[in-house]
Design a protein around this motif. Structure first.
Motif, PDB file in Angstrom:
ATOM      1  N   ARG A  56       0.828  -1.212   0.000  1.00  0.00           N
ATOM      2  CA  ARG A  56       0.000   0.000   0.000  1.00  0.00           C
ATOM      3  C   ARG A  56       0.860   1.260   0.000  1.00  0.00           C
ATOM      4  O   ARG A  56       0.497   2.263  -0.638  1.00  0.00           O
ATOM      5  CB  ARG A  56      -0.961  -0.030   1.183  1.00  0.00           C
ATOM      6  N   ASP A  57       1.990   1.229   0.689  1.00  0.00           N
ATOM      7  CA  ASP A  57       2.883   2.390   0.689  1.00  0.00           C
ATOM      8  C   ASP A  57       3.431   2.681  -0.704  1.00  0.00           C
ATOM      9  O   ASP A  57       3.791   3.821  -1.015  1.00  0.00           O
ATOM     10  CB  ASP A  57       4.049   2.178   1.660  1.00  0.00           C
ATOM     11  N   ALA A  58       3.474   1.647  -1.547  1.00  0.00           N
ATOM     12  CA  ALA A  58       3.956   1.826  -2.920  1.00  0.00           C
ATOM     13  C   ALA A  58       2.839   2.254  -3.869  1.00  0.00           C
ATOM     14  O   ALA A  58       3.061   2.387  -5.081  1.00  0.00           O
ATOM     15  CB  ALA A  58       4.579   0.523  -3.416  1.00  0.00           C
ATOM     16  N   GLY A  59       1.633   2.457  -3.337  1.00  0.00           N
ATOM     17  CA  GLY A  59       0.521   2.915  -4.149  1.00  0.00           C
ATOM     18  C   GLY A  59      -0.257   1.806  -4.834  1.00  0.00           C
ATOM     19  O   GLY A  59      -1.064   2.067  -5.732  1.00  0.00           O
ATOM     20  N   ALA A  60      -0.026   0.560  -4.383  1.00  0.00           N
ATOM     21  CA  ALA A  60      -0.707  -0.587  -4.975  1.00  0.00           C
ATOM     22  C   ALA A  60      -1.685  -1.197  -3.969  1.00  0.00           C
ATOM     23  O   ALA A  60      -1.796  -0.745  -2.825  1.00  0.00           O
ATOM     24  CB  ALA A  60       0.312  -1.620  -5.432  1.00  0.00           C
ATOM     25  N   VAL A  61      -2.368  -2.231  -4.410  1.00  0.00           N
ATOM     26  CA  VAL A  61      -3.351  -2.942  -3.586  1.00  0.00           C
ATOM     27  C   VAL A  61      -2.969  -4.417  -3.547  1.00  0.00           C
ATOM     28  O   VAL A  61      -2.601  -4.980  -4.588  1.00  0.00           O
ATOM     29  CB  VAL A  61      -4.774  -2.788  -4.187  1.00  0.00           C
ATOM     30  N   PRO A  62      -3.036  -5.062  -2.375  1.00  0.00           N
ATOM     31  CA  PRO A  62      -2.739  -6.501  -2.326  1.00  0.00           C
ATOM     32  C   PRO A  62      -3.733  -7.295  -3.177  1.00  0.00           C
ATOM     33  O   PRO A  62      -4.951  -7.140  -3.024  1.00  0.00           O
ATOM     34  CB  PRO A  62      -2.892  -6.853  -0.839  1.00  0.00           C
ATOM     35  N   ASP A 102       3.863 -16.270  -0.770  1.00  0.00           N
ATOM     36  CA  ASP A 102       3.305 -15.933  -2.081  1.00  0.00           C
ATOM     37  C   ASP A 102       2.680 -14.546  -1.961  1.00  0.00           C
ATOM     38  O   ASP A 102       1.914 -14.283  -1.029  1.00  0.00           O
ATOM     39  CB  ASP A 102       2.254 -16.975  -2.454  1.00  0.00           C
ATOM     40  N   CYS A 103       3.009 -13.658  -2.902  1.00  0.00           N
ATOM     41  CA  CYS A 103       2.618 -12.259  -2.785  1.00  0.00           C
ATOM     42  C   CYS A 103       2.131 -11.735  -4.127  1.00  0.00           C
ATOM     43  O   CYS A 103       2.723 -12.040  -5.168  1.00  0.00           O
ATOM     44  CB  CYS A 103       3.820 -11.442  -2.304  1.00  0.00           C
ATOM     45  N   GLY A 104       1.065 -10.938  -4.088  1.00  0.00           N
ATOM     46  CA  GLY A 104       0.562 -10.324  -5.301  1.00  0.00           C
ATOM     47  C   GLY A 104       0.183  -8.875  -5.058  1.00  0.00           C
ATOM     48  O   GLY A 104      -0.215  -8.499  -3.956  1.00  0.00           O
ATOM     49  N   ALA A 105       0.293  -8.060  -6.104  1.00  0.00           N
ATOM     50  CA  ALA A 105      -0.072  -6.645  -6.003  1.00  0.00           C
ATOM     51  C   ALA A 105      -0.719  -6.190  -7.300  1.00  0.00           C
ATOM     52  O   ALA A 105      -0.377  -6.681  -8.387  1.00  0.00           O
ATOM     53  CB  ALA A 105       1.153  -5.790  -5.708  1.00  0.00           C
ATOM     54  N   ILE A 106      -1.648  -5.251  -7.157  1.00  0.00           N
ATOM     55  CA  ILE A 106      -2.309  -4.640  -8.314  1.00  0.00           C
ATOM     56  C   ILE A 106      -1.901  -3.170  -8.363  1.00  0.00           C
ATOM     57  O   ILE A 106      -2.082  -2.430  -7.389  1.00  0.00           O
ATOM     58  CB  ILE A 106      -3.837  -4.717  -8.206  1.00  0.00           C
TER      59      ILE A 106
END
Length: 274
Positions: A56-62, A102-106
């Protein structure tokens, strides 16, 4: 756009692949942060909080949080847990454990998805080896993710890499997938298969390559929580994953981490721009 064939597969332009690399960088940096944070005494929920804050700090959503009701921002699978482990305040990491994260971001509507398996302190040679086998199988699968090849070539490369290292369980019930404007898209990417079979791979396809390798047999089962997959024999498992774009220059690793720089150069893969 979508290419109609055996499956409907989303093809990406160079500009869209660049957007996916931006999402992939966030996943990569989050996994780097989590690797550095792993230590005995932490809970898997602690790691989940670190991941969500990083994304979230990078401006993305999990990507994972709320996905079909999944409660975490990461999947945290410890020891005999293969994939889809739910982060928990009661699952405390101990010296000698291994944990698959395992990690994902949008980001701007585009997904990144990647996984690593991390040693908690000092682990056995057996555990370290199964981690190495799984990671190398992933890279061999990535090398086969080229325009002109077929989908079965990826699974065959992964399967061959595992089998040449000894008697390990290559999980068949779960595998990789297409990725783009959704986390899971066509095609399903098996971790086993026959060469020159399946749909033809073309530029613009983006696939998540993710073998799961067990110390025992390949057989797994899902727990009553509806998510966590474990080995049937209780032996440990490793999981690695990268999202990859098929380009004119070869397989571009969209979720490449700094520690992958040497491997990517050694294998002659395109520089993803670290």
């Amino acid at each position: 756009m979508f290419r109609k064939g055996q499956d409907a597969v989303q093809l990406k332009s160079k500009a869209e692949i660049a957007k996916m690399r931006a999402a992939g960088r966030i996943v990569a940096r989050t996994l780097d942060t989590l690797r550095a944070a792993v230590r005995p005494g932490m809970t898997t929920l602690d790691l989940d909080a670190i991941a969500e804050r990083s994304i979230r700090d990078a401006g993305a959503v999990p990507s994972f949080k709320g996905y079909h009701g999944f409660p975490g921002s990461i999947c945290a699978s410890v020891n005999e847990e293969v994939v889809h482990g739910i982060p928990s305040a009661t699952r405390v990491l101990a010296e000698g454990d291994i944990i698959a994260i395992d990690c994902g971001a949008i980001l701007d509507g585009w997904h990144g998805d990647s996984a690593i398996t991390v040693a908690v302190g000092e682990v056995s040679d057996e555990d370290r080896t199964v981690m190495e086998v799984c990671e190398e199988a992933m890279w061999q699968g990535i090398l086969a993710t080229r325009a002109g090849n077929r989908l079965g070539d990826i699974g065959h490369a992964i399967e061959t890499a595992i089998n040449t290292r000894g008697r390990y369980g290559n999980v068949q019930e779960y595998g990789g997938h297409g990725i783009g404007t959704e986390m899971h898209m066509e095609p399903h990417v098996l971790n086993y298969g026959r060469p020159n079979r399946g749909i033809k791979l073309v530029e613009g396809m983006c696939l998540a390559i993710e073998p799961m390798v067990n110390l025992g047999t390949r057989h797994v089962l899902q727990l009553d929580d509806g998510w966590t997959v474990v080995t049937r024999d209780g032996k440990r498992s490793a999981h690695f994953e990268h999202s990859v774009a098929i380009t004119e220059d070869g397989p571009l690793v969209l979720t490449a981490r700094e520690e992958n720089r040497e491997t990517i150069a050694r294998l002659g893969l395109p520089d993803p721009g670290f």
